[in-house]
Design an enzyme around this catalytic site. Structure first.
Site, PDB file in Angstrom:
ATOM      1  N   ARG A  71       0.755  -1.248  -0.116  1.00  0.00           N
ATOM      2  CA  ARG A  71       0.057   0.353   0.039  1.00  0.00           C
ATOM      3  C   ARG A  71       0.993   1.222  -0.104  1.00  0.00           C
ATOM      4  O   ARG A  71       1.747   1.010   0.743  1.00  0.00           O
ATOM      5  CB  ARG A  71      -0.808  -0.095   1.433  1.00  0.00           C
ATOM      6  N   TYR A 200      -0.970  -3.476  -7.523  1.00  0.00           N
ATOM      7  CA  TYR A 200      -0.980  -4.794  -6.255  1.00  0.00           C
ATOM      8  C   TYR A 200      -2.154  -4.526  -5.014  1.00  0.00           C
ATOM      9  O   TYR A 200      -2.652  -3.934  -4.598  1.00  0.00           O
ATOM     10  CB  TYR A 200       0.048  -4.049  -5.151  1.00  0.00           C
ATOM     11  N   LYS A 209      -9.323  -2.496   1.346  1.00  0.00           N
ATOM     12  CA  LYS A 209      -9.418  -1.436   2.135  1.00  0.00           C
ATOM     13  C   LYS A 209      -9.904  -0.546   1.643  1.00  0.00           C
ATOM     14  O   LYS A 209      -9.954   0.142   2.200  1.00  0.00           O
ATOM     15  CB  LYS A 209      -7.615  -1.093   2.668  1.00  0.00           C
ATOM     16  N   HIS A 229     -10.947  -2.120  11.577  1.00  0.00           N
ATOM     17  CA  HIS A 229      -9.561  -3.396  10.652  1.00  0.00           C
ATOM     18  C   HIS A 229      -8.912  -4.252  11.958  1.00  0.00           C
ATOM     19  O   HIS A 229      -8.149  -4.919  12.302  1.00  0.00           O
ATOM     20  CB  HIS A 229      -8.574  -2.380  10.734  1.00  0.00           C
ATOM     21  N   SER A 251      -1.355  -3.456  10.457  1.00  0.00           N
ATOM     22  CA  SER A 251      -1.104  -4.454   9.324  1.00  0.00           C
ATOM     23  C   SER A 251       0.520  -5.309   8.963  1.00  0.00           C
ATOM     24  O   SER A 251       1.421  -4.631   9.558  1.00  0.00           O
ATOM     25  CB  SER A 251      -0.467  -3.892   7.936  1.00  0.00           C
ATOM     26  N   CYS A 253       0.907  -7.385  11.922  1.00  0.00           N
ATOM     27  CA  CYS A 253       1.181  -7.829  12.657  1.00  0.00           C
ATOM     28  C   CYS A 253       0.342  -8.615  14.004  1.00  0.00           C
ATOM     29  O   CYS A 253      -0.302  -8.664  15.394  1.00  0.00           O
ATOM     30  CB  CYS A 253       0.240  -6.165  14.275  1.00  0.00           C
ATOM     31  N   ASP A 280      -9.488 -10.464   9.045  1.00  0.00           N
ATOM     32  CA  ASP A 280      -9.105  -8.636   8.276  1.00  0.00           C
ATOM     33  C   ASP A 280      -9.526  -7.414   8.429  1.00  0.00           C
ATOM     34  O   ASP A 280      -9.250  -6.231   9.241  1.00  0.00           O
ATOM     35  CB  ASP A 280      -8.152  -8.357   7.337  1.00  0.00           C
ATOM     36  N   ARG A 377       2.021 -12.095  -0.260  1.00  0.00           N
ATOM     37  CA  ARG A 377       1.024 -12.919   0.235  1.00  0.00           C
ATOM     38  C   ARG A 377       0.027 -13.749  -0.997  1.00  0.00           C
ATOM     39  O   ARG A 377       0.946 -14.283  -2.405  1.00  0.00           O
ATOM     40  CB  ARG A 377       0.150 -11.420  -0.382  1.00  0.00           C
TER      41      ARG A 377
HETATM   42  P1  GTP Z   1      -2.453  -8.261   7.645  1.00  0.00           P
HETATM   43  O1  GTP Z   1      -2.614  -8.598   6.033  1.00  0.00           O
HETATM   44  O2  GTP Z   1      -1.019  -7.111   6.784  1.00  0.00           O
HETATM   45  O3  GTP Z   1      -2.946  -6.890   7.686  1.00  0.00           O
HETATM   46  O4  GTP Z   1      -1.695  -8.459   8.850  1.00  0.00           O
HETATM   47  P2  GTP Z   1      -1.949  -9.820   9.591  1.00  0.00           P
HETATM   48  O5  GTP Z   1      -2.489  -8.417  10.657  1.00  0.00           O
HETATM   49  O6  GTP Z   1      -3.186 -10.564   8.964  1.00  0.00           O
HETATM   50  O7  GTP Z   1      -0.940 -10.315  10.447  1.00  0.00           O
HETATM   51  P3  GTP Z   1       0.493 -11.427  10.030  1.00  0.00           P
HETATM   52  O8  GTP Z   1      -1.148 -12.762  10.700  1.00  0.00           O
HETATM   53  O9  GTP Z   1       0.126 -11.697   8.635  1.00  0.00           O
HETATM   54  O10 GTP Z   1       1.183 -12.282  10.867  1.00  0.00           O
HETATM   55  C1  GTP Z   1       2.420 -11.309  10.292  1.00  0.00           C
HETATM   56  C2  GTP Z   1       3.649 -11.125  10.517  1.00  0.00           C
HETATM   57  O11 GTP Z   1       3.673 -11.478  11.967  1.00  0.00           O
HETATM   58  C3  GTP Z   1       4.386 -12.409  10.468  1.00  0.00           C
HETATM   59  O12 GTP Z   1       5.711 -13.133  10.143  1.00  0.00           O
HETATM   60  C4  GTP Z   1       3.839 -13.242  11.633  1.00  0.00           C
HETATM   61  O13 GTP Z   1       4.654 -14.829  11.151  1.00  0.00           O
HETATM   62  C5  GTP Z   1       3.750 -12.443  12.866  1.00  0.00           C
HETATM   63  N1  GTP Z   1       3.355 -13.150  13.452  1.00  0.00           N
HETATM   64  C6  GTP Z   1       2.442 -13.046  13.938  1.00  0.00           C
HETATM   65  N2  GTP Z   1       1.708 -13.544  15.635  1.00  0.00           N
HETATM   66  C7  GTP Z   1       2.651 -13.606  15.763  1.00  0.00           C
HETATM   67  C8  GTP Z   1       2.616 -13.478  17.130  1.00  0.00           C
HETATM   68  O14 GTP Z   1       2.107 -14.182  18.117  1.00  0.00           O
HETATM   69  N3  GTP Z   1       4.212 -13.495  17.486  1.00  0.00           N
HETATM   70  C9  GTP Z   1       5.353 -13.177  16.849  1.00  0.00           C
HETATM   71  N4  GTP Z   1       6.729 -12.700  17.224  1.00  0.00           N
HETATM   72  N5  GTP Z   1       5.020 -12.648  15.666  1.00  0.00           N
HETATM   73  C10 GTP Z   1       3.713 -12.848  14.857  1.00  0.00           C
HETATM   74  C1  SPV Z   2      -3.214  -5.221   5.136  1.00  0.00           C
HETATM   75  O1  SPV Z   2      -2.054  -4.169   4.695  1.00  0.00           O
HETATM   76  O2  SPV Z   2      -3.271  -4.447   6.207  1.00  0.00           O
HETATM   77  C2  SPV Z   2      -3.080  -5.614   4.550  1.00  0.00           C
HETATM   78  C3  SPV Z   2      -2.777  -6.148   3.361  1.00  0.00           C
HETATM   79  O3  SPV Z   2      -4.612  -6.710   4.915  1.00  0.00           O
HETATM   80  S1  SPV Z   2      -3.257  -4.813   1.562  1.00  0.00           S
HETATM   81  O4  SPV Z   2      -4.925  -5.645   1.282  1.00  0.00           O
HETATM   82  O5  SPV Z   2      -2.611  -4.654   0.742  1.00  0.00           O
HETATM   83  O6  SPV Z   2      -3.822  -3.917   2.284  1.00  0.00           O
HETATM   84 MN    MN Z   3      -5.027  -5.686   7.084  1.00  0.00          MN
END
Ligand code: GTP
Ligand code: SPV
Ligand code: MN
Length: 600
Positions: A71, A200, A209, A229, A251, A253, A280, A377
């Site tokens: 983004r 993208y 989003k 979110h 994002s 996290c 999400d 992704r």
């Molecule tokens: P978006 O799709 O961008 O909104 O991201 P998201 O909030 O769904 O994050 P996602 O679950 O994909 O995790 C993002 C990164 O954080 C990955 O590399 C995970 O491995 C890491 N991660 C997720 N949960 C944990 C956790 O409990 N501990 C740690 N140390 N890392 C974590």
């Molecule tokens: C984020 O960035 O929080 C995502 C991926 O979930 S995107 O759809 O690119 O915003």
């Molecule tokens: Mn997201």
């Protein structure tokens, strides 16, 4: 031939055709035949690469331009007639000026190309909480992704009917993917999104989003609901009851990971199970019984690939085994499968890295390069998820017991704490800060304010958004969900995470559920209710989470929190109020109260 008699749709599509001047116009009905033909076409032009159909049936691979991998917050605009309605967290431009500027870029942009007209529903078709969108685009990649991420096709038009004007108009052209002319623009007052020069994810899958958060948050304020979110999960307890929880993390996290959590052995044995409703976005509205109900407006997962593996998130990995589109991961040319960092310890030797260069993966990664882009992704259908909730398609949504906020904080914020009430919880949401990630362009690892994990997604003035949160709390009264804050990312002096995270986050959910049921006590501190040390179950991880580590995880350091509060006052005053955001008095009052408690 158009798929609808709705003249509002037909007239708008005609206008977009007149502007973009495509060679052909194709209405996407969502049929298997049509989608199959599009897949074949994209494979024949090289836009998509077919993966090993035995190992990964139905799966495709795509690389975006290296300048177009995340983004772009600096090129994202909220165009309301009055600047103050966009507020201090958004880029703003006058709508007429922006329409004029972008019309020049769109003029004839689809010459020689096909325009695809995509009808889609955000939310289960027929749900009172669902909304219809129409996206026109010159990208087959967008069509195929929207097919996974939304309820796409002719049924969405059925739901809209012949006369309604209540649909979100999304115009997308990849143009020539020029980053200098890239714009992601929301016109909330017109239910309109214009996106150009990107191909993208979050920039171009306009249902996600742009609509489901930026436009929808604006609609929600006006119509009495919330677009957040947030992931949505259900925890089945040993007594069979399922408690539903939402969680807002910025994002990359941990939302997808928490949403698909597999409980530790001891919990499984006791009968705990976690079900995914969404990973999400949550749309939430008070139901007839006065409780807050949530639906997931999406129909698939656009998940972060790196870090996903058999141990960290087997459910997500399973989601990607069929009918999935991979973007910017690495290719194993020996067997046409995919790879990303931390998938396993064997990077492919005969690899293509995410920018398209053929490399020896072992040697290449040894130099500190990554084979997959950090924000690479997978786009996977929700129906692939082994732990998908039986309520996923429930038009009424699920009743929410707890709302969790969180972010990446190396220090200060404890593993978990609970707000004293909804207003204090709203303050906690407004105070979310997190280290930036690769999900957006710009520096990674920089601590920034990200209120409610919505900084890039609030489609109006953040002060009004906080006021809306407070109003929703008043409406919900004693039926409001309890509000918590978590931090999976606390570090030791050497920069190592001190909480194991992932499946072990169940231990924190356990405490949260018990707090909602009133079956566990808490320690009242200056910042909120914290667990008693012995109330976070560490059975099976005693070696890793020693009593000393638990002390660190639950520490409320007076000095750090005094700094934190001073920073929040500066943020409210300088970043929000001085720049045209109305910080509600109730939030200042919370700040005063925390400060007074800290100084007691
Ligand atoms: P978006 O799709 O961008 O909104 O991201 P998201 O909030 O769904 O994050 P996602 O679950 O994909 O995790 C993002 C990164 O954080 C990955 O590399 C995970 O491995 C890491 N991660 C997720 N949960 C944990 C956790 O409990 N501990 C740690 N140390 N890392 C974590
Ligand atoms: C984020 O960035 O929080 C995502 C991926 O979930 S995107 O759809 O690119 O915003
Ligand atoms: Mn997201």
């Amino acid at each position: 031939m158009s798929l609808t008699n709705n003249q509002n749709v037909i007239k708008w599509v005609d206008e977009m055709v007149a502007l973009c001047k495509p060679e052909n116009v194709v209405w996407i009905d969502g049929s298997a035949e049509q989608l199959d033909a599009l897949r074949k076409e994209a494979i024949s032009t090289g836009e998509m690469i077919e993966l090993n159909q035995e190992k990964l049936p139905g799966c495709l691979y795509h690389r975006t331009n290296p300048n177009d991998v995340a983004r772009v917050e600096d090129r994202t605009f909220i165009c309301t007639r009055k600047k103050e309605d966009a507020g201090p967290t958004n880029n703003w431009c006058d709508p007429q000026e922006m329409y004029a500027k972008l019309s020049k870029l769109y003029d004839g942009v689809m010459k020689g190309r096909t325009m695809y007209v995509i009808p889609y529903s955000m939310g289960p078709i027929g749900s009172p909480l669902a909304k219809v969108g129409v996206e026109v685009t010159d990208s087959i990649y967008v069509v195929l992704n929207m097919n996974i991420m939304t309820r796409m096709g002719a049924d969405a038009f059925k739901n809209l009917g012949d006369v309604s004007d209540d649909f979100v108009r999304g115009l997308h052209s990849k143009a020539d993917v020029n980053p200098e002319e890239r714009y992601i623009v929301q016109f909330p007052e017109d239910n309109t999104i214009w996106s150009i020069n990107s191909a993208y994810g979050g920039n171009v899958l306009l249902g996600k989003k742009c609509f489901a958060l930026r436009i929808a948050s604006f609609q929600g304020k006006n119509e009495g609901w919330m677009a957040e979110h947030m992931l949505i999960l259900g925890v089945k307890k040993p007594d069979g009851e399922i408690k539903y929880i939402t969680a807002a993390f910025p994002s990359a996290c941990g939302k997808t990971n928490l949403a698909m959590l597999i409980p530790p052995e001891g919990y499984k044995k006791d009968g705990y199970e976690v079900f995914t409703v969404g990973d999400d976005i949550a749309w939430m509205k008070p139901g007839e019984d006065g409780r807050l109900y949530a639906i997931n407006p999406e129909n698939g997962f656009f998940g972060v690939a790196p870090g996903t593996n058999e141990k960290s998130n087997p459910n997500a990995l399973h989601c990607t085994m069929k009918d999935t589109i991979f973007t910017n991961v690495a290719l194993n040319n020996d067997d046409m499968t995919v790879w990303w960092e931390k998938l396993d310890k064997n990077p492919p030797v005969n690899a293509t890295e995410w920018k398209g260069a053929k490399v020896n993966g072992v040697e290449y990664t040894a130099e500190g390069n990554t084979l997959a882009h950090p924000n690479s992704r997978f786009t996977a259908p929700a129906t692939n998820c082994p732990c998908i909730s039986s309520e996923f398609n429930n038009p009424a949504g699920v009743p929410i017991s707890a709302i969790i906020f969180g972010g990446r904080r190396a220090s200060t914020t404890p593993l978990v704490y609970q707000s004293f009430d909804w207003t204090h919880g709203t303050y906690m949401g407004s105070a979310v800060s997190s280290e930036t990630t690769a999900a957006a362009t710009g520096a990674v690892g920089v601590l920034r304010h990200d209120p409610m994990a919505m900084k890039p997604f609030i489609g109006y003035n953040v002060g009004d958004y906080w006021a809306h949160w407070l109003e929703m709390g008043e409406k919900l009264g004693d039926k409001a969900p309890k509000i918590f804050n978590v931090n999976w990312f606390k570090q030791d002096e050497n920069g190592n995470f001190i909480w194991p995270g992932f499946g072990d986050n169940m231990r924190v959910l356990d405490w949260i559920i018990k707090r909602c049921e009133g079956t566990v006590d808490a320690v009242e501190t200056a910042i909120g209710y914290l667990p008693k040390k012995e109330d976070i179950n560490v059975e099976g991880i005693e070696d890793e989470v020693t009593p000393e580590i638990m002390d660190k995880l639950l520490d409320v350091d007076k000095e750090l929190w005094t700094k934190e509060i001073a920073e929040m006052r500066r943020y409210y005053n300088d970043d929000i109020k001085a720049k045209g955001g109305n910080v509600p008095e109730a939030l200042y009052a919370e700040l005063d109260k925390i400060e007074a408690r800290l100084n007691k």
